[in-house]
Motif scaffolding. Sequence first.
Motif, PDB file in Angstrom:
ATOM      1  N   GLN B 303     -66.520 -74.241 110.417  1.00  0.00           N
ATOM      2  CA  GLN B 303     -67.860 -74.487 110.965  1.00  0.00           C
ATOM      3  C   GLN B 303     -67.800 -74.966 112.415  1.00  0.00           C
ATOM      4  N   LEU B 304     -66.751 -75.734 112.734  1.00  0.00           N
ATOM      5  CA  LEU B 304     -66.603 -76.188 114.119  1.00  0.00           C
ATOM      6  C   LEU B 304     -66.252 -75.044 115.062  1.00  0.00           C
ATOM      7  N   VAL B 493     -71.895 -79.222 124.021  1.00  0.00           N
ATOM      8  CA  VAL B 493     -73.221 -78.828 123.552  1.00  0.00           C
ATOM      9  C   VAL B 493     -73.157 -77.467 122.858  1.00  0.00           C
ATOM     10  N   ALA B 494     -72.436 -76.551 123.480  1.00  0.00           N
ATOM     11  CA  ALA B 494     -72.320 -75.218 122.884  1.00  0.00           C
ATOM     12  C   ALA B 494     -71.592 -75.288 121.539  1.00  0.00           C
ATOM     13  N   VAL B 495     -70.514 -76.076 121.493  1.00  0.00           N
ATOM     14  CA  VAL B 495     -69.776 -76.198 120.228  1.00  0.00           C
ATOM     15  C   VAL B 495     -70.691 -76.807 119.161  1.00  0.00           C
ATOM     16  N   ALA B 496     -71.488 -77.802 119.558  1.00  0.00           N
ATOM     17  CA  ALA B 496     -72.390 -78.456 118.608  1.00  0.00           C
ATOM     18  C   ALA B 496     -73.436 -77.477 118.094  1.00  0.00           C
ATOM     19  N   ARG B 497     -74.030 -76.705 119.012  1.00  0.00           N
ATOM     20  CA  ARG B 497     -75.050 -75.724 118.602  1.00  0.00           C
ATOM     21  C   ARG B 497     -74.479 -74.714 117.603  1.00  0.00           C
ATOM     22  N   ALA B 498     -73.286 -74.212 117.952  1.00  0.00           N
ATOM     23  CA  ALA B 498     -72.683 -73.187 117.074  1.00  0.00           C
ATOM     24  C   ALA B 498     -72.349 -73.789 115.716  1.00  0.00           C
ATOM     25  N   ALA B 499     -71.858 -75.030 115.722  1.00  0.00           N
ATOM     26  CA  ALA B 499     -71.504 -75.659 114.445  1.00  0.00           C
ATOM     27  C   ALA B 499     -72.751 -75.924 113.613  1.00  0.00           C
TER      28      ALA B 499
END
Lengths: 602, 602
Positions: B303-304, B493-499
């Motif tokens: 998921q990350l 931020v991008a990693v958080a959105r994708a996760a």
Amino acid sequence: MATVCLSGGLVEKLHACASAGFDGVEIMDADLVAAYESPEEIRTLCERLGLSIDMYQPFRDVEGVDEDTFADNLRRAEAKFDVMERLGTDLILLCSNAGTATIDDDDLAADQLGRLADLAAQRGIRIAYEALAWGRFVDDYRHAWRIVQRADRPNLGVCLDSFHILSRGHDPAAIEEIPGEKIFFLQLADAPALDMDVLQWSRHHRLFPGEGDFDLTGFLGHVLRAGYAGPLSLEVFNDTFRQTAVFRTAAHARRSLTWLADRTALAERRDAGRLLDAQHAHGVDFVEISGDDLHDLDQLLDQLGFAFRGRHRSKPVRLWTAGGARIILNEQLRLESPRLTGFGLTVDDAAQASRRAGSLGADPVYRRTYRDEVELRAVASPDGTEVYWNDDDPETGWVSEFEGGTAVAAFTGDIDHINLSWAWQDFDEAVLFMRSVVALDAEPVAEVPGPRGLVRSQVMRSPDRVVRLPMNLAPPTAPVPHRHIAVRVEDAVAVARAAHAKGLGFLPVPHNYYDDLQARFALDADLFETLQSLDLLYDRDAGGEFIHFYTPTHGGVFLEIVERRGGYDGYGAPNAPVRLSAQRQVSTWTDAHGSGTPAERT
Amino acid sequence: MATVCLSGGLVEKLHACASAGFDGVEIMDADLVAAYESPEEIRTLCERLGLSIDMYQPFRDVEGVDEDTFADNLRRAEAKFDVMERLGTDLILLCSNAGTATIDDDDLAADQLGRLADLAAQRGIRIAYEALAWGRFVDDYRHAWRIVQRADRPNLGVCLDSFHILSRGHDPAAIEEIPGEKIFFLQLADAPALDMDVLQWSRHHRLFPGEGDFDLTGFLGHVLRAGYAGPLSLEVFNDTFRQTAVFRTAAHARRSLTWLADRTALAERRDAGRLLDAQHAHGVDFVEISGDDLHDLDQLLDQLGFAFRGRHRSKPVRLWTAGGARIILNEQLRLESPRLTGFGLTVDDAAQASRRAGSLGADPVYRRTYRDEVELRAVASPDGTEVYWNDDDPETGWVSEFEGGTAVAAFTGDIDHINLSWAWQDFDEAVLFMRSVVALDAEPVAEVPGPRGLVRSQVMRSPDRVVRLPMNLAPPTAPVPHRHIAVRVEDAVAVARAAHAKGLGFLPVPHNYYDDLQARFALDADLFETLQSLDLLYDRDAGGEFIHFYTPTHGGVFLEIVERRGGYDGYGAPNAPVRLSAQRQVSTWTDAHGSGTPAERT
């Protein structure tokens, strides 16, 4: 109560404060920031719980800065004022600048505090300025008060914190020069007398009033004489309280405030806040050991020369006595191994002692009583150890419920002291309990080296020194030390000889101990020979001599026989390391090889 | 080794010293007094174990007293000389008088020390006079040396103790003015920089060299340049060591001496005592999580946005990567719940790192290796956490043993830091282990408030700052904190959105946190909205900004994704209280209601 004193989340802290009987709280900024509940929800909860939000705290690092920094500080303050409006509280604590201050100028500080106060006034908010003990330029409450006077705003006053004032040794008498209405808030904390960095002292070692060395009664007297009429609040940071169950800490805190209010009212000759007069113990009525099967202790007491006084007529309880020393063996409790579970004190008015204990929130102990039996009043101390009060002569009172024995012991004794060990989470609370509920005084703390680290020892005693409770605390990660009963006799050598003759093995004392004893005291040959042949320990101070010995341990309890010659006033502390080491070695050997003392092995 | 450093009885202490490779001991008077064995037995045991008894200690409170007291002091000394003859040792430590001294007169002190030395000379005994940091009139080694010079006896010299000298801030350079043969003994102890009463500091907080803040390398250099050729002994009083298994503490102490000797030899350009050169880590090779069933972590890493790199061809081990961040999931160990059990470092010469670790007494780790598989060299840290060294490119080396996956991750990352928590009894030893065996440097200690008390945080890092290990210690009575892996990314931020899009729930952050964040930093509206909507945390320092978030915890481990903007060099410490409080609340809710985060409940 300051929420920062308690462990856990803000909601549980508030419930605990209400349950303990507090009527207001100071909410710590960090507690709110970490809460999932909105300020409005917290406000509503406090309303339902009957808790006023007396202060929001702390706001930091405002004054003594350049104009740009100050502008940002006003912006920061506005954001916190928003939170306060949502919480419905109108008082904020402002700590003297310990972080960002660069300009040491009282005029500038007063100007900046004044401008902050004007901003706050638009919201109906008041500011309580507090001198932190480690403030950069302002670290004395008298200095803070001078700046507040210079700023001269109706909504700017001072907050007084006993720790910040007493830790620095500042004279609290000048508090009386501050008009009461300009003292916006009062925070109380006790602390042990420590010589260390004041910030670390404050963060780790604050205590509730009655547990440390500060004269809070005198301190509070000055504040009351100044005309302060606001809340008495507790702000106590302490590593133990942070890890203890929140409801329990809150109740403990509440007791401390009640005790302090009573002491202060007494000293100030006020009626408000007074409890019934304390009942000072003038003797030990009995000590009780409980366990499933106490036959080993029957044998031990018999070998020592105690008289078997009889069985209780309605309970599985036995009594052994030697003069005024009464030891109860109670097999009612289902305990894995024997423990010292209670003691009784003689007082002038047991009913009053009991009512006073109730006002201090002590839990009463229920014990089934049958017709014609004496009902002793008792309360439970922090770990459940029971304390009884008796104002009758025990020999014609409760002792007569024991039947079938004899009063003829081999010697006449008295309870010299009761050594009570506590787990780390109970210790400070036990000090307060003994001071407030049991009305004992605290002697200075000492440290004794043991094989598992230093043991902290705090003696509690009655004003006439007849009742003495040395209380021990081991490091939190070490096992809780055993408890013991010390019986004072006229002739410890005779008691030892008779006990040996009846087959009692004492705690064996290393031969090296006697070599050292001779090096220290140059004893005469007869006494030296007697001590060594009977495994007796010896100490001496300016007042006199002390001869004592220890029995083997049963479960978590053992006995000590002591003889005081002349005015010896100690407890044989220099012998404690040898005793602790011997007990540890004996228990190691016993664990490894079943019974068998080292004396039998060598 | 001073026997007072260790827990337990004297016999076990001696066995532990011998087992750890010490060749001599200082026997503490109190240890002998509490022993059931005679001095002759102890002497014989030491001979069999190959331990010389280098000193008997301490003898106290001799000089600066009236003549009657001094006569008794000589008598006391004779008794201890008797014991020394029986032990077969010829050196006694004499501490400067801290108890009974009443006369501040160097001539008198020199006269009395001289007379004591003459008495000792009749037995062939030498006296090492030491200035205690809290001596009544003599508290400085230079003062002690002046008195020894004045007494001018061949069998009277000084004992130097690094704690007594460095704790008082006395310049150790003057040690070089003392002739080496007049330095009779050297005691070494480290300590954290604390501002507190020096006696309490000494009793509770001494550390083994390499664990505290003293410059012992420089100190020892002065002593060696003075020409001292006697033993290097450790005298460390510490509450933790007193409760830790004696064999383990002795081994730990031995490592500390080896490390110090190496550092000093390096600084002094000597060969004696040198180890192989330290191998400084220049990167994190991998981090390993072990557990019975790590499927939850597979899902979390997926998921990350980590790439599943494949299964190991011969073991139940899986690899996930994202750029240079490699996380191994190892199901070989039978653990109740997932734990961070090891990590690998890249160095220039892994074989040399391993040999050096062996010289420092580190336990090698055995791992089964098959033909054609890379054999990584590893050692076990104090609680068993494994540290590996690799000097090959992992991508062409051990990574190729993993099959069936892909290298394409959703982002490019690196291991930013590995947060290692330790139990109280492992912490100091872990600091020394990381400093000596793993060749990391220690940053100053910080404290972070958590819901169960203050957490001590000590960052260890490589000289180039690429490898960072923040190490946490909770109060001894609180649970051991979780460990975590922080992965640094370009765009958190991008990693958080994708996760989020892949269904990962982050640790939920209270809304109040964002109100406070805005109060502190006045963020621009877009950034603020982004942070709040994605449950991201934020910090800023003079160098730059820090954006980060935490995953839910699995067993004892969780992940953190961090983005460093500009030169931000911290770890988001201001956010730690919110993180700790949120983790506690989530775990309470999860325990009470099964799964379900607070975000899902509200």
